[in-house]
Design an enzyme around this catalytic site. Sequence first.
Site, mmCIF file in Angstrom:
data_model
loop_
_atom_site.group_PDB
_atom_site.id
_atom_site.type_symbol
_atom_site.label_atom_id
_atom_site.label_comp_id
_atom_site.label_asym_id
_atom_site.label_seq_id
_atom_site.Cartn_x
_atom_site.Cartn_y
_atom_site.Cartn_z
ATOM 1 N N LYS A 110 -19.848 -110.238 27.186
ATOM 2 C CA LYS A 110 -18.958 -109.078 27.189
ATOM 3 C C LYS A 110 -19.747 -107.774 27.327
ATOM 4 O O LYS A 110 -19.352 -106.889 28.078
ATOM 5 C CB LYS A 110 -18.087 -109.069 25.922
ATOM 6 C CG LYS A 110 -16.980 -110.117 25.969
ATOM 7 C CD LYS A 110 -16.139 -110.101 24.719
ATOM 8 C CE LYS A 110 -15.019 -111.128 24.790
ATOM 9 N NZ LYS A 110 -14.329 -111.312 23.511
ATOM 10 N N LYS A 189 -14.764 -117.654 35.363
ATOM 11 C CA LYS A 189 -13.733 -118.014 34.387
ATOM 12 C C LYS A 189 -12.582 -117.007 34.462
ATOM 13 O O LYS A 189 -12.832 -115.795 34.489
ATOM 14 C CB LYS A 189 -14.336 -117.979 32.970
ATOM 15 C CG LYS A 189 -13.313 -118.200 31.870
ATOM 16 C CD LYS A 189 -13.751 -117.642 30.522
ATOM 17 C CE LYS A 189 -12.674 -116.777 29.963
ATOM 18 N NZ LYS A 189 -12.301 -116.747 28.645
ATOM 19 N N LYS A 192 -8.763 -112.061 31.039
ATOM 20 C CA LYS A 192 -8.141 -110.739 31.050
ATOM 21 C C LYS A 192 -9.194 -109.664 31.226
ATOM 22 O O LYS A 192 -8.958 -108.635 31.843
ATOM 23 C CB LYS A 192 -7.434 -110.480 29.722
ATOM 24 C CG LYS A 192 -6.306 -111.408 29.445
ATOM 25 C CD LYS A 192 -5.656 -111.031 28.122
ATOM 26 C CE LYS A 192 -5.127 -112.244 27.420
ATOM 27 N NZ LYS A 192 -6.064 -112.796 26.434
HETATM 28 P P1 ADP Z 1 -9.135 -113.900 27.851
HETATM 29 O O1 ADP Z 1 -10.509 -114.443 28.136
HETATM 30 O O2 ADP Z 1 -8.316 -113.841 29.068
HETATM 31 O O3 ADP Z 1 -9.170 -112.594 27.088
HETATM 32 P P2 ADP Z 1 -8.434 -115.072 25.351
HETATM 33 O O4 ADP Z 1 -9.848 -114.860 24.941
HETATM 34 O O5 ADP Z 1 -7.391 -114.270 24.673
HETATM 35 O O6 ADP Z 1 -8.378 -114.914 26.927
HETATM 36 O O7 ADP Z 1 -8.081 -116.601 25.227
HETATM 37 C C1 ADP Z 1 -6.915 -117.143 24.646
HETATM 38 C C2 ADP Z 1 -6.932 -118.635 24.768
HETATM 39 O O8 ADP Z 1 -6.877 -119.016 26.150
HETATM 40 C C3 ADP Z 1 -8.223 -119.271 24.222
HETATM 41 O O9 ADP Z 1 -7.916 -120.493 23.623
HETATM 42 C C4 ADP Z 1 -9.055 -119.443 25.430
HETATM 43 O O10 ADP Z 1 -10.004 -120.479 25.270
HETATM 44 C C5 ADP Z 1 -8.014 -119.789 26.480
HETATM 45 N N1 ADP Z 1 -8.501 -119.402 27.789
HETATM 46 C C6 ADP Z 1 -8.732 -118.146 28.234
HETATM 47 N N2 ADP Z 1 -9.184 -118.149 29.494
HETATM 48 C C7 ADP Z 1 -9.238 -119.456 29.862
HETATM 49 C C8 ADP Z 1 -9.618 -120.124 31.066
HETATM 50 N N3 ADP Z 1 -10.020 -119.447 32.126
HETATM 51 N N4 ADP Z 1 -9.549 -121.462 31.085
HETATM 52 C C9 ADP Z 1 -9.126 -122.164 30.010
HETATM 53 N N5 ADP Z 1 -8.751 -121.604 28.866
HETATM 54 C C10 ADP Z 1 -8.806 -120.262 28.776
#
Ligand code: ADP
Length: 323
Positions: A110, A189, A192
């Site tokens: 990050k 990956k 957001k």
């Molecule tokens: P982001 O990375 O978009 O901010 P979050 O950290 O809020 O997402 O993740 C929320 C949930 O969704 C977690 O359990 C995370 O592991 C899952 N998740 C987020 N991005 C992915 C992805 N690209 N593939 C699979 N699972 C994901």
Amino acid sequence: MRVLSGIQPSGSLHLGNYFGMMRRMVEYQENNELFCFLVNYHALTTVFDAGLLRQRTFEAACDFLALGLDPEKSVFWVQSDVPEVTELTWLLSNVTGMGLLERCHSYKDKTAKGIPASHGLFSYPVLMAADILLFGGEKVPVGKDQKQHLEVARDIAIRFNNTYGETFVVPEPDIAEDVALVPGIDGQKMSKSYGNTIEIFADEKTLRKKVMSIKTDSTPVDEPKPIEGNVLFDLYALFLSEQEKAALKERFLTPGLKYGEVKKELFGVIWEYFAPYRKERERLAANKPYVLETLRRGAQKAREAGAVYLERARRNVGLDYWK
Ligand code: ADP
Ligand code: TRP
């Protein structure tokens, strides 16, 4: 079994969130005690606009409810409505080694992406451990990117129990290997914070634009297309059965396939897949009082469940000085 997980309301929820976590959570509510929450304290590490945070929290609540989370069968709330979690974070912080946090790659990733290197961002995994331990979460469905954070939560629970006596349940991660990491439209990956998402509830025009901009290689039309590392294939496969996946693979391997056409098709598949939920999403968004009341009741239930563990932890560390 107590199944628990959270999601950050730091942006619109996307296919990675859906397949990595949300869909499985909705499935689990049928036969388990499901605890699901929107981690707005965590979102504060990256969102510095109060209005935006409010809006996204409400939208994430609508998204989850529309996708089938049933507040009668589960406990659904916003993290900051149970502020006890921040107290527990402090108790846990003192058994959390610096080295444990320093090894976390999410922090490094990050900050490398330009997110300010704050103490909050650094201690993010401790707050996450508190989220889990406060409610005695046994099984935690997450995407693969959260694997290390889950290990940190387990380490903290074990260290706390060893230091102060049996206090917390040691949680188990639950990672679906087949959809462990959903790629974004750029092949990294989907996240957001990387601006490469396909949002679950994007409007038609935006969704089409996003799908059409999925990164593809420059293999000529009259040659077989690669499957390994093919973002378009991987994203399409999320919506297919094993049999359909094999058929898609066959099409990719047959010369003549045009990526542009597959993208148009995939747009249609995504649009149709979420169509029934989209209606429900609109209905919920127009009924704010209902959504707010649902969250309030969820927080009340979560607070009761959390009190048991927090009281035990306070006692075991010796905050009960009056004894
Ligand atoms: P982001 O990375 O978009 O901010 P979050 O950290 O809020 O997402 O993740 C929320 C949930 O969704 C977690 O359990 C995370 O592991 C899952 N998740 C987020 N991005 C992915 C992805 N690209 N593939 C699979 N699972 C994901
Ligand atoms: N850190 C998780 C993520 O970014 C979100 C989260 C916060 C979480 N607290 C949690 C996930 C507790 C599972 C359990 O995706």
